[in-house]
Design a protein around this motif. Structure first.
Motif, PDB file in Angstrom:
ATOM      1  N   THR A  53       0.834  -1.228   0.000  1.00 43.43           N
ATOM      2  CA  THR A  53       0.000   0.000   0.000  1.00 43.43           C
ATOM      3  C   THR A  53       0.865   1.272   0.000  1.00 43.43           C
ATOM      4  N   ASP A  54       0.915   2.025   1.124  1.00 45.06           N
ATOM      5  CA  ASP A  54       1.618   3.312   1.121  1.00 45.06           C
ATOM      6  C   ASP A  54       3.023   3.253   1.723  1.00 45.06           C
ATOM      7  N   SER A  55       3.571   2.048   1.834  1.00 42.44           N
ATOM      8  CA  SER A  55       4.906   1.902   2.428  1.00 42.44           C
ATOM      9  C   SER A  55       5.970   2.657   1.628  1.00 42.44           C
ATOM     10  N   GLU A  56       5.942   2.550   0.304  1.00 43.63           N
ATOM     11  CA  GLU A  56       6.922   3.260  -0.521  1.00 43.63           C
ATOM     12  C   GLU A  56       6.803   4.769  -0.343  1.00 43.63           C
ATOM     13  N   GLU A  57       5.579   5.261  -0.285  1.00 41.62           N
ATOM     14  CA  GLU A  57       5.359   6.699  -0.114  1.00 41.62           C
ATOM     15  C   GLU A  57       5.972   7.185   1.197  1.00 41.62           C
ATOM     16  N   LYS A  58       5.791   6.399   2.260  1.00 42.60           N
ATOM     17  CA  LYS A  58       6.343   6.792   3.564  1.00 42.60           C
ATOM     18  C   LYS A  58       7.872   6.805   3.544  1.00 42.60           C
ATOM     19  N   LEU A  59       8.451   5.836   2.863  1.00 46.31           N
ATOM     20  CA  LEU A  59       9.911   5.822   2.722  1.00 46.31           C
ATOM     21  C   LEU A  59      10.388   7.062   1.974  1.00 46.31           C
ATOM     22  N   GLY A  60       9.704   7.386   0.884  1.00 45.55           N
ATOM     23  CA  GLY A  60      10.082   8.560   0.107  1.00 45.55           C
ATOM     24  C   GLY A  60       9.982   9.840   0.899  1.00 45.55           C
ATOM     25  N   GLU A  61       8.917   9.977   1.671  1.00 47.21           N
ATOM     26  CA  GLU A  61       8.725  11.181   2.481  1.00 47.21           C
ATOM     27  C   GLU A  61       9.789  11.302   3.572  1.00 47.21           C
ATOM     28  N   ALA A  62      10.190  10.179   4.130  1.00 47.17           N
ATOM     29  CA  ALA A  62      11.105  10.211   5.278  1.00 47.17           C
ATOM     30  C   ALA A  62      12.574  10.306   4.892  1.00 47.17           C
ATOM     31  N   LEU A  63      12.945   9.710   3.742  1.00 44.53           N
ATOM     32  CA  LEU A  63      14.380   9.511   3.497  1.00 44.53           C
ATOM     33  C   LEU A  63      14.877   9.990   2.143  1.00 44.53           C
ATOM     34  N   GLY A  83       2.272  -3.977 -16.925  1.00 40.42           N
ATOM     35  CA  GLY A  83       2.154  -3.759 -15.489  1.00 40.42           C
ATOM     36  C   GLY A  83       3.506  -3.551 -14.826  1.00 40.42           C
ATOM     37  N   PHE A  84       4.512  -4.243 -15.321  1.00 41.36           N
ATOM     38  CA  PHE A  84       5.882  -4.080 -14.798  1.00 41.36           C
ATOM     39  C   PHE A  84       6.313  -2.621 -14.875  1.00 41.36           C
ATOM     40  N   TRP A  85       6.179  -2.029 -16.063  1.00 41.90           N
ATOM     41  CA  TRP A  85       6.623  -0.647 -16.236  1.00 41.90           C
ATOM     42  C   TRP A  85       5.765   0.327 -15.429  1.00 41.90           C
ATOM     43  N   GLU A  86       4.486   0.060 -15.370  1.00 38.17           N
ATOM     44  CA  GLU A  86       3.593   0.930 -14.585  1.00 38.17           C
ATOM     45  C   GLU A  86       3.988   0.910 -13.114  1.00 38.17           C
ATOM     46  N   GLN A  87       4.244  -0.287 -12.568  1.00 43.26           N
ATOM     47  CA  GLN A  87       4.604  -0.390 -11.159  1.00 43.26           C
ATOM     48  C   GLN A  87       5.992   0.189 -10.886  1.00 43.26           C
ATOM     49  N   LEU A  88       6.921  -0.004 -11.805  1.00 40.36           N
ATOM     50  CA  LEU A  88       8.259   0.551 -11.608  1.00 40.36           C
ATOM     51  C   LEU A  88       8.214   2.074 -11.576  1.00 40.36           C
ATOM     52  N   HIS A  89       7.516   2.682 -12.508  1.00 38.96           N
ATOM     53  CA  HIS A  89       7.413   4.144 -12.527  1.00 38.96           C
ATOM     54  C   HIS A  89       6.720   4.665 -11.265  1.00 38.96           C
ATOM     55  N   THR A  90       5.689   3.939 -10.815  1.00 34.28           N
ATOM     56  CA  THR A  90       4.987   4.348  -9.586  1.00 34.28           C
ATOM     57  C   THR A  90       5.912   4.267  -8.388  1.00 34.28           C
ATOM     58  N   SER A  91       6.688   3.200  -8.292  1.00 31.80           N
ATOM     59  CA  SER A  91       7.620   3.040  -7.174  1.00 31.80           C
ATOM     60  C   SER A  91       8.659   4.151  -7.165  1.00 31.80           C
ATOM     61  N   LEU A  92       9.225   4.470  -8.318  1.00 33.91           N
ATOM     62  CA  LEU A  92      10.228   5.539  -8.400  1.00 33.91           C
ATOM     63  C   LEU A  92       9.635   6.883  -7.957  1.00 33.91           C
ATOM     64  N   LYS A  93       8.410   7.127  -8.379  1.00 39.15           N
ATOM     65  CA  LYS A  93       7.746   8.384  -8.024  1.00 39.15           C
ATOM     66  C   LYS A  93       7.502   8.471  -6.520  1.00 39.15           C
ATOM     67  N   LEU A  94       6.956   7.412  -5.943  1.00 40.14           N
ATOM     68  CA  LEU A  94       6.628   7.430  -4.522  1.00 40.14           C
ATOM     69  C   LEU A  94       7.873   7.439  -3.644  1.00 40.14           C
ATOM     70  N   LEU A  95       8.908   6.734  -4.071  1.00 39.26           N
ATOM     71  CA  LEU A  95      10.154   6.695  -3.302  1.00 39.26           C
ATOM     72  C   LEU A  95      10.979   7.967  -3.492  1.00 39.26           C
ATOM     73  N   LYS A  96      10.556   8.819  -4.429  1.00 33.44           N
ATOM     74  CA  LYS A  96      11.235  10.081  -4.726  1.00 33.44           C
ATOM     75  C   LYS A  96      12.698   9.845  -5.094  1.00 33.44           C
ATOM     76  N   THR A  97      12.898   8.948  -6.034  1.00 35.74           N
ATOM     77  CA  THR A  97      14.242   8.604  -6.469  1.00 35.74           C
ATOM     78  C   THR A  97      14.220   8.316  -7.966  1.00 35.74           C
ATOM     79  N   ASP A  98      15.391   8.366  -8.593  1.00 36.18           N
ATOM     80  CA  ASP A  98      15.444   8.033 -10.018  1.00 36.18           C
ATOM     81  C   ASP A  98      16.053   6.659 -10.263  1.00 36.18           C
ATOM     82  N   TYR A  99      16.332   5.924  -9.180  1.00 36.96           N
ATOM     83  CA  TYR A  99      16.814   4.551  -9.338  1.00 36.96           C
ATOM     84  C   TYR A  99      16.469   3.729  -8.102  1.00 36.96           C
ATOM     85  N   ILE A 100      16.371   2.438  -8.297  1.00 34.23           N
ATOM     86  CA  ILE A 100      16.140   1.486  -7.203  1.00 34.23           C
ATOM     87  C   ILE A 100      17.343   0.561  -7.152  1.00 34.23           C
ATOM     88  N   ASP A 101      17.900   0.371  -5.965  1.00 34.71           N
ATOM     89  CA  ASP A 101      19.114  -0.431  -5.834  1.00 34.71           C
ATOM     90  C   ASP A 101      18.868  -1.891  -6.211  1.00 34.71           C
TER      91      ASP A 101
END
Length: 334
Positions: A53-63, A83-101
């Motif tokens: 749910t909103d776990s990624e958003e909270k990480l992005g807001e905090a860190l 769906g892969f690309w949709e979820q990846l773009h959403t994760s990057l947006k919510l985490l406020k980052t341009d890459y995922i480790d």
């Protein structure tokens, strides 16, 4: 502070990784406070998922302002390239980052590979080539899928349940990862709440080249794990005897609480109801005897014996039988 190298990713993460599934049940400001305290306390690895749910958003807001100092892994449950690309773009947006480790396939029923017809692994490679992700991982609860992924050479990390309640097959999987230089990310280190002493869990896992991620929801839980940074629990004779006793008591088939058997057609909360006997004996009983919990357990009477939960259990458990057994035991406490 103890650290571990995540296989050929070369990433060095703290032995106290932050499992961010539970913070979806915490309000935003409290979650941000906990996440920030974890970072300031020395934790550098945070694991989440698009499914949380909103776990990624909270990480992005905090860190997001300390992004270069932390390692983030997240996951996709998509079974289609779109769906892969949709979820990846959403994760990057919510985490406020341009890459995922580390970007992970989230508990797929098969091992995605190039040319398998799904296009999923090809999408992973494209995302990596574009710099959107840096390492490719997979999570699973099925031993056969996990072993295939490790041996394939396609995955840099594997996330799999591992604790002192695990058996020889799981220990062999850890060894297999080590031999193939695949980073082992350890989930369910507390066996879904069945393990009640985190110091014992930590001491056991410290013997292996694994990176535990502890599910943290409350600040008090975080404080407990942060205390291990300066004084990490070590294996002692007392702890060895405690583990042996635990293994005897919990031997056999038991529900791990992963939840992949759900949803139930009649609304039974399987992941808790199917292990109620253990919860009653390993934590304060009052919380499990409330009118709300009694109503949830009574739902077992509505079981259709359809077998859907049994067919989806990654551990091959006879879930309907476990539900009925736990319900009969539960009624003895009322």
């Amino acid at each position: 502070m103890e650290t571990v190298r995540l296989g050929r990713t070369g990433l060095i993460v703290t032995k106290n990784g932050f499992g961010a599934l539970p913070i979806q049940r915490t309000k935003m400001e409290e979650a941000k406070k906990i996440l920030r305290k974890a970072y300031e306390g020395g934790i550098n690895y945070f694991d989440t998922a698009r499914f949380y749910t909103d776990s990624e958003e909270k990480l992005g807001e905090a860190l997001s302002d300390v992004r270069e100092n932390i390692i983030i892994s997240t996951k996709t449950m998509s079974t289609t390239v779109e769906g892969f690309w949709e979820q990846l773009h959403t994760s990057l947006k919510l985490l406020k980052t341009d890459y995922i480790d580390i970007y992970q396939f989230h508990n797929p029923s098969f091992c995605p590979k190039p040319g398998d017809g799904t296009g999923l692994y090809e999408a992973m490679l494209e995302a990596k080539a574009k710099g959107m992700i840096r390492h490719i991982g997979i999570t699973n609860h099925r031993l056969s899928v996990a072993e295939e992924a490790v041996r394939s050479g396609l995955y840099e990390t594997l996330q799999f349940p591992f604790s002192y309640l695990a058996g020889e097959k799981e220990e062999a999987l850890v060894k297999l990862c080590e031999e193939n230089d695949v980073g082992f990310i350890c989930m369910k280190a507390l066996a879904g709440g069945l393990i009640t002493r985190s110091d014992v869990a930590y001491a056991f896992l410290a013997q292996y080249p694994v990176a535990p991620i502890w599910g943290i929801q409350r600040e008090s839980e975080l404080d407990e794990f942060l205390s291990y940074n300066d004084a990490p629990p070590a294996m002692t004779e007392e702890i060895k005897q405690f583990i042996e006793k635990e293994r005897r008591e919990l031997a056999g088939d038991f529900c791990r609480g992963c939840g992949y058997c759900m949803p139930c057609p009649v609304g039974i909360e399987i992941n808790n109801c199917a292990r109620m006997s253990l919860l009653l004996r390993r934590s304060p009983t009052a919380g499990h005897l409330t009118p709300e919990t009694q109503a949830k357990m009574k739902k077992i009477e509505d079981c259709l014996n359809c077998g859907k939960c049994k067919s989806k259990c990654p551990y091959g458990l006879d879930t309907p039988a476990l539900l009925k057994k736990n319900y009969e035991d539960y009624k003895t406490f009322l």
